[in-house]
Design a protein around this motif. Structure first.
Motif, PDB file in Angstrom:
ATOM      1  N   ALA A   1       0.827  -1.206   0.000  1.00  0.00           N
ATOM      2  CA  ALA A   1       0.000   0.000   0.000  1.00  0.00           C
ATOM      3  C   ALA A   1       0.861   1.257   0.000  1.00  0.00           C
ATOM      4  CB  ALA A   1      -0.925  -0.001   1.218  1.00  0.00           C
ATOM      5  N   LEU A   2       1.948   1.237   0.792  1.00  0.00           N
ATOM      6  CA  LEU A   2       2.848   2.385   0.827  1.00  0.00           C
ATOM      7  C   LEU A   2       3.522   2.591  -0.533  1.00  0.00           C
ATOM      8  CD1 LEU A   2       4.493   1.893   4.331  1.00  0.00           C
ATOM      9  CD2 LEU A   2       3.100   3.837   3.621  1.00  0.00           C
ATOM     10  N   TYR A   3       3.895   1.494  -1.180  1.00  0.00           N
ATOM     11  CA  TYR A   3       4.516   1.595  -2.500  1.00  0.00           C
ATOM     12  C   TYR A   3       3.530   2.186  -3.499  1.00  0.00           C
ATOM     13  CZ  TYR A   3       6.581   0.313  -6.977  1.00  0.00           C
ATOM     14  OH  TYR A   3       7.084   0.354  -8.251  1.00  0.00           O
ATOM     15  N   ALA A   4       2.271   1.718  -3.458  1.00  0.00           N
ATOM     16  CA  ALA A   4       1.255   2.223  -4.382  1.00  0.00           C
ATOM     17  C   ALA A   4       1.044   3.721  -4.173  1.00  0.00           C
ATOM     18  CB  ALA A   4      -0.056   1.466  -4.183  1.00  0.00           C
ATOM     19  N   GLN A   5       1.039   4.161  -2.899  1.00  0.00           N
ATOM     20  CA  GLN A   5       0.850   5.577  -2.623  1.00  0.00           C
ATOM     21  C   GLN A   5       2.022   6.399  -3.144  1.00  0.00           C
ATOM     22  OE1 GLN A   5      -0.075   6.224   1.499  1.00  0.00           O
ATOM     23  NE2 GLN A   5      -1.922   4.990   1.431  1.00  0.00           N
ATOM     24  N   SER A   6       3.227   5.828  -3.059  1.00  0.00           N
ATOM     25  CA  SER A   6       4.407   6.564  -3.532  1.00  0.00           C
ATOM     26  C   SER A   6       4.366   6.797  -5.038  1.00  0.00           C
ATOM     27  CB  SER A   6       5.684   5.798  -3.157  1.00  0.00           C
ATOM     28  OG  SER A   6       5.816   4.613  -3.938  1.00  0.00           O
ATOM     29  N   LYS A   7       3.574   6.021  -5.772  1.00  0.00           N
ATOM     30  CA  LYS A   7       3.458   6.152  -7.220  1.00  0.00           C
ATOM     31  C   LYS A   7       2.336   7.108  -7.621  1.00  0.00           C
ATOM     32  CE  LYS A   7       5.742   3.823  -9.439  1.00  0.00           C
ATOM     33  NZ  LYS A   7       7.145   4.026  -9.892  1.00  0.00           N
ATOM     34  N   GLN A   8       1.600   7.651  -6.650  1.00  0.00           N
ATOM     35  CA  GLN A   8       0.500   8.556  -6.956  1.00  0.00           C
ATOM     36  C   GLN A   8       1.020   9.879  -7.485  1.00  0.00           C
ATOM     37  OE1 GLN A   8      -1.547   8.722  -3.165  1.00  0.00           O
ATOM     38  NE2 GLN A   8      -3.024   7.185  -3.791  1.00  0.00           N
ATOM     39  N   GLN A   9       0.152  10.565  -8.228  1.00  0.00           N
ATOM     40  CA  GLN A   9       0.481  11.896  -8.705  1.00  0.00           C
ATOM     41  C   GLN A   9       0.531  12.874  -7.535  1.00  0.00           C
ATOM     42  OE1 GLN A   9       1.266  12.882 -11.926  1.00  0.00           O
ATOM     43  NE2 GLN A   9       1.339  10.657 -12.234  1.00  0.00           N
ATOM     44  N   PRO A  10       1.335  13.944  -7.643  1.00  0.00           N
ATOM     45  CA  PRO A  10       1.382  14.942  -6.569  1.00  0.00           C
ATOM     46  C   PRO A  10      -0.009  15.524  -6.307  1.00  0.00           C
ATOM     47  CG  PRO A  10       3.180  15.285  -8.108  1.00  0.00           C
ATOM     48  CD  PRO A  10       2.291  14.240  -8.713  1.00  0.00           C
ATOM     49  N   LEU A  11      -0.272  15.814  -5.056  1.00  0.00           N
ATOM     50  CA  LEU A  11      -1.551  16.384  -4.647  1.00  0.00           C
ATOM     51  C   LEU A  11      -1.421  17.905  -4.631  1.00  0.00           C
ATOM     52  CD1 LEU A  11      -4.424  16.055  -3.504  1.00  0.00           C
ATOM     53  CD2 LEU A  11      -3.393  15.785  -1.238  1.00  0.00           C
ATOM     54  N   THR A  12      -2.276  18.588  -5.359  1.00  0.00           N
ATOM     55  CA  THR A  12      -2.214  20.045  -5.455  1.00  0.00           C
ATOM     56  C   THR A  12      -3.252  20.681  -4.550  1.00  0.00           C
ATOM     57  OG1 THR A  12      -1.498  19.861  -7.757  1.00  0.00           O
ATOM     58  CG2 THR A  12      -2.269  22.018  -7.014  1.00  0.00           C
ATOM     59  N   ILE A  13      -2.792  21.516  -3.628  1.00  0.00           N
ATOM     60  CA  ILE A  13      -3.673  22.193  -2.687  1.00  0.00           C
ATOM     61  C   ILE A  13      -3.807  23.656  -3.100  1.00  0.00           C
ATOM     62  CG2 ILE A  13      -4.026  22.852  -0.269  1.00  0.00           C
ATOM     63  CD1 ILE A  13      -4.188  19.857  -0.761  1.00  0.00           C
ATOM     64  N   ALA A  14      -5.039  24.128  -3.270  1.00  0.00           N
ATOM     65  CA  ALA A  14      -5.266  25.517  -3.653  1.00  0.00           C
ATOM     66  C   ALA A  14      -5.125  26.454  -2.466  1.00  0.00           C
ATOM     67  CB  ALA A  14      -6.656  25.661  -4.274  1.00  0.00           C
ATOM     68  N   LYS A  15      -5.512  25.948  -1.278  1.00  0.00           N
ATOM     69  CA  LYS A  15      -5.471  26.801  -0.088  1.00  0.00           C
ATOM     70  C   LYS A  15      -5.452  25.934   1.155  1.00  0.00           C
ATOM     71  CE  LYS A  15      -7.969  30.596   2.203  1.00  0.00           C
ATOM     72  NZ  LYS A  15      -9.186  31.453   2.175  1.00  0.00           N
ATOM     73  N   GLN A  16      -4.725  26.353   2.169  1.00  0.00           N
ATOM     74  CA  GLN A  16      -4.787  25.691   3.455  1.00  0.00           C
ATOM     75  C   GLN A  16      -4.547  26.719   4.551  1.00  0.00           C
ATOM     76  OE1 GLN A  16      -1.671  22.665   3.408  1.00  0.00           O
ATOM     77  NE2 GLN A  16      -0.281  23.988   4.529  1.00  0.00           N
ATOM     78  N   GLY A  17      -4.974  26.368   5.749  1.00  0.00           N
ATOM     79  CA  GLY A  17      -4.819  27.285   6.870  1.00  0.00           C
ATOM     80  C   GLY A  17      -5.400  26.685   8.124  1.00  0.00           C
ATOM     81  N   SER A  18      -5.525  27.508   9.142  1.00  0.00           N
ATOM     82  CA  SER A  18      -6.087  27.037  10.408  1.00  0.00           C
ATOM     83  C   SER A  18      -6.719  28.204  11.144  1.00  0.00           C
ATOM     84  CB  SER A  18      -5.005  26.384  11.266  1.00  0.00           C
ATOM     85  OG  SER A  18      -3.990  27.312  11.584  1.00  0.00           O
ATOM     86  N   PHE A  19      -7.609  27.889  12.066  1.00  0.00           N
ATOM     87  CA  PHE A  19      -8.247  28.919  12.871  1.00  0.00           C
ATOM     88  C   PHE A  19      -8.833  28.299  14.133  1.00  0.00           C
ATOM     89  CE2 PHE A  19     -11.269  27.473   9.618  1.00  0.00           C
ATOM     90  CZ  PHE A  19     -12.400  27.121  10.380  1.00  0.00           C
ATOM     91  N   MET A  20      -9.061  29.141  15.116  1.00  0.00           N
ATOM     92  CA  MET A  20      -9.794  28.771  16.325  1.00  0.00           C
ATOM     93  C   MET A  20     -11.232  29.251  16.169  1.00  0.00           C
ATOM     94  SD  MET A  20      -7.401  27.424  18.176  1.00  0.00           S
ATOM     95  CE  MET A  20      -5.657  27.496  18.597  1.00  0.00           C
ATOM     96  N   ILE A  21     -12.178  28.531  16.757  1.00  0.00           N
ATOM     97  CA  ILE A  21     -13.568  28.944  16.625  1.00  0.00           C
ATOM     98  C   ILE A  21     -14.383  28.490  17.825  1.00  0.00           C
ATOM     99  CG2 ILE A  21     -14.411  26.889  15.399  1.00  0.00           C
ATOM    100  CD1 ILE A  21     -15.810  29.063  13.480  1.00  0.00           C
ATOM    101  N   GLY A  22     -15.426  29.269  18.137  1.00  0.00           N
ATOM    102  CA  GLY A  22     -16.280  28.966  19.280  1.00  0.00           C
ATOM    103  C   GLY A  22     -15.604  29.377  20.575  1.00  0.00           C
ATOM    104  N   GLY A  23     -16.088  28.820  21.672  1.00  0.00           N
ATOM    105  CA  GLY A  23     -15.469  29.061  22.962  1.00  0.00           C
ATOM    106  C   GLY A  23     -16.105  30.183  23.751  1.00  0.00           C
TER     107      GLY A  23
END
Length: 360
Positions: A20-42
């Motif tokens: 399974a790890l070998y198969a994943q290593s052969k996958q195409q690169p994953l392209t992320i358009a945006k990422q981030g983090s935030f706190m919410i609620g509380g």
């Protein structure tokens, strides 16, 4: 002979994981358009008085922000309209959904590759959301062999013969080390408040819960109509019913005793009938009452889930309970989404999302 069989099973599992790890290593690169983090609620605690710059360690006039959730998100290129919001279970954090104990892709990356935006949260008083308004003593009590058994990896020290958990010591250590304590008492209402605020911020989406997260998940869907579907992996506590339709408690030899439903007003319960819901359970759950306490604990949970889904459907809802061995998928633990066959488990969810028109 018993040791030889266990060795062969362990070797087969390691080869499966390596493949399974070998198969994943052969996958195409994953392209992320945006990422981030935030706190919410509380909430915020304010100490009476005035802040004194010359005595800045005194609490008078100062504030304490706590009981919020922490959210990390990733949005892929050409994302589907509805994101997936992932809520972990007891003793866990967002790590639940990240890389598996043996290093394979977890649901975070699997569903990014399937085109879904993913939001991983640490619930209030857990993980990166550890700032709690309630104090608690955290005692380092050895308990990991209990959790090995409770989560149906096996009956410690033995693995279940067909278990979909890697049997190498490194993976088991990684699994133990991903557990994290509550920094304040668990409060389902506070968790649901924070989850609801996430949907207020991001808009419509699909809530995916695990275990103890199931109860706050139902409450979130009741509070916020931006929750367009709920997927629950092995919920146990927190099943809500109309106040006048509570089922009889289900007795169990599990270490937490009998399982009870929770009564809520009918108007609130009916909100759960407006969205599709699917609940998944893994393997090694007893079919009948048994003295094997871990299998009996989850027997009562599965039985309550079926009663709950039937009640939703009786009132016009669309709830389904799937017990994987009944559809030919065997060996899953309490952590179906990170087991060795988690791609198969993910494909099952993908099929359900497509059937319900939630993958547009």
């Amino acid at each position: 002979m018993h040791k030889a069989i266990n060795y062969l099973c362990a070797s087969a599992m390691l080869l499966f994981a390596a493949g399974a790890l070998y198969a994943q290593s052969k996958q195409q690169p994953l392209t992320i358009a945006k990422q981030g983090s935030f706190m919410i609620g509380g909430s915020v605690i304010t100490e009476q008085g005035s802040f004194d710059l010359n005595n800045a360690l005194k609490p008078q006039g100062q504030t304490f922000h706590g009981d919020h959730a922490y959210v990390f998100y990733q949005i892929p290129v050409k994302a589907h309209k509805l994101p997936l919001v992932f809520l972990h279970g007891a003793g866990q954090s967002k790590k639940t959904w990240e890389s598996t104990p043996d290093g394979r892709d977890g649901f975070q990356h699997i569903f990014l590759r399937k085109g879904f935006s993913v939001y991983l949260l640490d619930q209030p008083r857990r993980g990166d959301a550890g700032r709690s308004t309630a104090s608690v003593a955290i005692t380092p009590t050895p308990d990991e062999q209990f959790w090995f058994t409770q989560f149906r990896i096996g009956n410690y020290p033995d693995y279940f013969p067909d278990v979909q958990f890697p049997r190498d010591s490194v993976s088991l250590e990684q699994f133990f080390r991903q557990m994290t304590p509550n920094t304040g008492a668990f409060d389902g209402a506070i968790v649901a408040d924070a989850c609801s605020e996430i949907f207020n911020k991001i808009g419509n989406g699909i809530l995916v819960t695990h275990s103890q997260g199931g109860g706050p998940g139902w409450l979130t869907a009741i509070r916020n109509d931006k929750v367009k579907a709920v997927v629950a992996y092995e919920p146990y506590s927190g099943f809500v019913f109309p106040e006048n339709e509570l089922p009889q408690p289900i007795k169990s030899t599990g270490l937490f005793g009998e399982l009870k439903g929770i009564g809520i007003p009918m108007n609130d319960f009916l909100k759960l009938t407006k969205i599709p819901i699917v609940v998944y359970y893994g393997d090694n759950i007893a079919k009948e009452p048994t003295l094997t306490w871990n299998k009996d604990h989850w027997r009562s949970g599965l039985e309550m889930a079926r009663i709950w889904a039937a009640t939703i459907n009786k009132h016009g809802g669309n709830a389904t309970v799937v017990h994987l061995p009944e559809i030919g998928i065997y060996g899953n633990t309490h952590f179906l989404f990170s087991d060795l066959n988690n791609m198969e488990v993910a494909d099952l969810l993908s099929k359900w999302l497509k059937e319900k028109g939630l993958d547009k």
